[in-house]
Motif scaffolding. Structure first.
Motif, PDB file in Angstrom:
ATOM      1  N   LEU A  80       0.872  -1.179   0.000  1.00 42.70           N
ATOM      2  CA  LEU A  80       0.000   0.000   0.000  1.00 42.70           C
ATOM      3  C   LEU A  80       0.900   1.217   0.000  1.00 42.70           C
ATOM      4  N   TYR A  81       0.570   2.214  -0.848  1.00 39.14           N
ATOM      5  CA  TYR A  81       1.429   3.391  -0.952  1.00 39.14           C
ATOM      6  C   TYR A  81       0.763   4.686  -0.526  1.00 39.14           C
ATOM      7  N   SER A  82      -0.591   4.766  -0.619  1.00 38.88           N
ATOM      8  CA  SER A  82      -1.214   6.046  -0.288  1.00 38.88           C
ATOM      9  C   SER A  82      -2.373   5.844   0.668  1.00 38.88           C
ATOM     10  N   ALA A  83      -2.593   6.853   1.523  1.00 37.75           N
ATOM     11  CA  ALA A  83      -3.728   6.834   2.443  1.00 37.75           C
ATOM     12  C   ALA A  83      -5.010   6.682   1.628  1.00 37.75           C
ATOM     13  N   GLY A  84      -5.872   5.773   2.114  1.00 36.30           N
ATOM     14  CA  GLY A  84      -7.114   5.508   1.404  1.00 36.30           C
ATOM     15  C   GLY A  84      -7.046   4.309   0.473  1.00 36.30           C
ATOM     16  N   GLU A  85      -5.828   3.830   0.224  1.00 36.34           N
ATOM     17  CA  GLU A  85      -5.665   2.693  -0.674  1.00 36.34           C
ATOM     18  C   GLU A  85      -6.116   1.407   0.003  1.00 36.34           C
ATOM     19  N   GLU A  86      -6.691   0.490  -0.776  1.00 35.92           N
ATOM     20  CA  GLU A  86      -7.122  -0.808  -0.277  1.00 35.92           C
ATOM     21  C   GLU A  86      -6.685  -1.887  -1.262  1.00 35.92           C
ATOM     22  N   LYS A  87      -6.321  -3.049  -0.706  1.00 31.55           N
ATOM     23  CA  LYS A  87      -5.989  -4.191  -1.560  1.00 31.55           C
ATOM     24  C   LYS A  87      -6.683  -5.418  -0.968  1.00 31.55           C
ATOM     25  N   GLU A  88      -7.110  -6.334  -1.840  1.00 31.51           N
ATOM     26  CA  GLU A  88      -7.822  -7.528  -1.375  1.00 31.51           C
ATOM     27  C   GLU A  88      -7.245  -8.779  -2.002  1.00 31.51           C
ATOM     28  N   LYS A  89      -7.285  -9.859  -1.193  1.00 27.73           N
ATOM     29  CA  LYS A  89      -6.905 -11.169  -1.710  1.00 27.73           C
ATOM     30  C   LYS A  89      -7.675 -12.209  -0.912  1.00 27.73           C
ATOM     31  N   GLU A  90      -8.591 -12.865  -1.557  1.00 30.00           N
ATOM     32  CA  GLU A  90      -9.445 -13.869  -0.921  1.00 30.00           C
ATOM     33  C   GLU A  90     -10.119 -13.262   0.319  1.00 30.00           C
ATOM     34  N   ARG A  91      -9.860 -13.772   1.506  1.00 27.46           N
ATOM     35  CA  ARG A  91     -10.535 -13.289   2.716  1.00 27.46           C
ATOM     36  C   ARG A  91      -9.779 -12.144   3.386  1.00 27.46           C
ATOM     37  N   LEU A  92      -8.712 -11.688   2.801  1.00 28.91           N
ATOM     38  CA  LEU A  92      -7.895 -10.632   3.387  1.00 28.91           C
ATOM     39  C   LEU A  92      -8.088  -9.315   2.651  1.00 28.91           C
ATOM     40  N   LYS A  93      -8.183  -8.237   3.436  1.00 30.11           N
ATOM     41  CA  LYS A  93      -8.223  -6.902   2.855  1.00 30.11           C
ATOM     42  C   LYS A  93      -7.335  -5.994   3.682  1.00 30.11           C
ATOM     43  N   ALA A  94      -6.425  -5.303   3.018  1.00 27.35           N
ATOM     44  CA  ALA A  94      -5.525  -4.363   3.688  1.00 27.35           C
ATOM     45  C   ALA A  94      -5.942  -2.948   3.348  1.00 27.35           C
ATOM     46  N   THR A  95      -5.941  -2.084   4.381  1.00 29.38           N
ATOM     47  CA  THR A  95      -6.279  -0.679   4.188  1.00 29.38           C
ATOM     48  C   THR A  95      -5.201   0.173   4.823  1.00 29.38           C
ATOM     49  N   LEU A  96      -5.136   1.435   4.391  1.00 26.54           N
ATOM     50  CA  LEU A  96      -4.068   2.323   4.847  1.00 26.54           C
ATOM     51  C   LEU A  96      -4.618   3.708   5.147  1.00 26.54           C
ATOM     52  N   THR A  97      -4.229   4.255   6.326  1.00 28.48           N
ATOM     53  CA  THR A  97      -4.488   5.655   6.637  1.00 28.48           C
ATOM     54  C   THR A  97      -3.125   6.336   6.767  1.00 28.48           C
ATOM     55  N   LYS A  98      -3.132   7.597   7.199  1.00 30.84           N
ATOM     56  CA  LYS A  98      -1.865   8.318   7.336  1.00 30.84           C
ATOM     57  C   LYS A  98      -1.028   7.805   8.508  1.00 30.84           C
ATOM     58  N   LYS A  99      -1.681   7.143   9.467  1.00 31.02           N
ATOM     59  CA  LYS A  99      -0.955   6.723  10.667  1.00 31.02           C
ATOM     60  C   LYS A  99      -0.854   5.219  10.821  1.00 31.02           C
ATOM     61  N   GLU A 100      -1.742   4.469  10.152  1.00 28.13           N
ATOM     62  CA  GLU A 100      -1.783   3.041  10.414  1.00 28.13           C
ATOM     63  C   GLU A 100      -2.383   2.276   9.248  1.00 28.13           C
ATOM     64  N   SER A 101      -2.179   0.959   9.326  1.00 27.57           N
ATOM     65  CA  SER A 101      -2.768   0.069   8.338  1.00 27.57           C
ATOM     66  C   SER A 101      -3.522  -1.028   9.080  1.00 27.57           C
ATOM     67  N   PHE A 102      -4.569  -1.519   8.449  1.00 27.10           N
ATOM     68  CA  PHE A 102      -5.339  -2.617   9.012  1.00 27.10           C
ATOM     69  C   PHE A 102      -5.351  -3.777   8.017  1.00 27.10           C
ATOM     70  N   LEU A 103      -5.289  -4.974   8.578  1.00 31.68           N
ATOM     71  CA  LEU A 103      -5.498  -6.176   7.776  1.00 31.68           C
ATOM     72  C   LEU A 103      -6.780  -6.822   8.292  1.00 31.68           C
ATOM     73  N   HIS A 104      -7.806  -6.778   7.464  1.00 33.46           N
ATOM     74  CA  HIS A 104      -9.099  -7.330   7.849  1.00 33.46           C
ATOM     75  C   HIS A 104      -9.182  -8.769   7.343  1.00 33.46           C
ATOM     76  N   ILE A 105      -9.594  -9.665   8.235  1.00 34.26           N
ATOM     77  CA  ILE A 105      -9.788 -11.062   7.841  1.00 34.26           C
ATOM     78  C   ILE A 105     -11.291 -11.335   7.944  1.00 34.26           C
ATOM     79  N   THR A 106     -11.897 -11.595   6.806  1.00 30.24           N
ATOM     80  CA  THR A 106     -13.352 -11.791   6.746  1.00 30.24           C
ATOM     81  C   THR A 106     -13.667 -13.283   6.684  1.00 30.24           C
ATOM     82  N   ALA A 107     -14.531 -13.711   7.610  1.00 23.79           N
ATOM     83  CA  ALA A 107     -14.952 -15.118   7.665  1.00 23.79           C
ATOM     84  C   ALA A 107     -13.756 -16.062   7.554  1.00 23.79           C
ATOM     85  N   PRO A 108     -12.808 -15.955   8.487  1.00 26.27           N
ATOM     86  CA  PRO A 108     -11.571 -16.743   8.360  1.00 26.27           C
ATOM     87  C   PRO A 108     -11.808 -18.248   8.426  1.00 26.27           C
TER      88      PRO A 108
END
Lengths: 110, 112
Positions: free
Chosen positions: A50-78
Motif C-alpha cells: 500500500l502506498y497512499s492513504a485511502g488505498e485498499e488491496k484484497e486477496k481472498e478473505r484478506l483486505k488491507a487498508t491504509l491511513t496516514k498513521k496506520e494500516s489494518f489487515l481485515h480477515i473476513t470469515a476466516p
C-alpha cells in the motif's frame, strides 16, 4: 528511529469470526507499507503493498487498508488455513532497509 | 513469480566452524538482504547489498560477513560460529529501494 508496532500480539478466532489486525508506524513521509504472511518454519510470503492513504488491496478473505498513521489487515470469515503470523513492514527513510513489526499470531479454530 | 532459494533448510554446525549460507534469486533484483529471526525479537537485519560487490551493515552485523560476487547470489558467512548464532536465517531480495521484498524459505541453523 523508525518504529512499526503491531497489535494484538496474538488473536484466537472461531472459523467465520471476522476481525482486524493493526499496524501503526511512526515514520514520516510514507514510502510504502507491506504485509506478509508467515507460516511456522517458513519464510514470510508477500501479500500486499500500500502506498497512499485511502488505498485498499484484497486477496481472498484478506483486505488491507491504509491511513496516514496506520494500516489494518481485515480477515473476513476466516478459515483454519488462515492461521499464521501476519507481519507488516515499512521502508526506512535512509537506505533500502525494511522495518518490521513484531507480528500478530492468528489462530483460527474450526 | 519471484523465486529466492536458500541452499539449506536445516544445518547443524559445531562451535568455531566457518559457516556459509547461500542465497540465489532469479528475478534480476538489485537488493538482497540477510535477516535472522528469533522468538520475541522479530526479524533483524544483518547485512544487505544494493549492487554486486557492494554491502552495508544492518542492525546486527557482528560475527557475520557477506559476499556478493554475482547479482543473483548473496552469501552470509559466520566466521566462527557460536551457540548464540543458533537461529532462523532468512534471505530476501527486492527490485529497487522502497519496494516489497521477497523471502526465501529460511535456513534453521543450530550451533552446538
Amino acid at each position: 528511529e523508525d518504529q512499526v508496532t503491531q497489535s494484538p500480539e496474538a488473536l484466537r478466532l472461531q472459523e467465520g469470526e471476522s476481525s482486524s489486525l493493526n499496524c501503526s508506524y511512526t515514520v514520516s513521509g510514507l514510502r510504502g507499507l507491506f504485509w506478509y504472511r508467515q507460516d511456522p518454519g517458513k519464510g514470510p510470503e508477500f501479500l500486499f503493498t500500500l502506498y497512499s492513504a485511502g488505498e485498499e488491496k484484497e486477496k481472498e478473505r484478506l483486505k488491507a487498508t491504509l491511513t496516514k498513521k496506520e494500516s489494518f489487515l481485515h480477515i473476513t470469515a476466516p478459515k483454519p488455513e488462515d492461521s499464521a503470523t501476519y507481519l507488516c513492514a515499512e521502508p526506512q527513510a535512509a537506505g533500502n532497509k525494511l522495518t518490521f513489526g513484531g507480528g500478530t499470531r492468528v489462530l483460527v479454530k474450526p | 513469480d519471484v523465486k529466492v532459494t536458500q541452499s539449506s533448510r536445516y544445518l547443524v554446525k559445531r562451535t568455531g566452524e566457518k559457516v556459509f549460507l547461500e542465497c540465489v534469486q532469479d528475478m534480476d533484483h538489485e537488493n538482497m538482504f540477510w535477516y535472522r529471526q528469533d522468538p520475541g525479537l522479530g526479524l533483524r537485519l544483518i547485512y544487505f547489498s544494493y549492487d554486486v560487490k557492494m554491502k552495508e551493515k544492518g542492525d546486527i552485523p557482528e560475527g557475520y560477513s557477506v559476499s556478493r560476487e554475482k547479482k543473483e547470489r548473496f552469501s552470509l558467512i559466520l566466521e566462527s560460529a557460536s551457540t548464540n548464532q543458533t537461529s532462523m536465517y532468512l534471505c530476501a531480495s527486492s527490485l529497487v529501494p522502497n519496494t516489497e521484498a521477497f523471502f526465501g524459505q529460511g535456513t534453521r541453523l543450530t550451533v552446538v
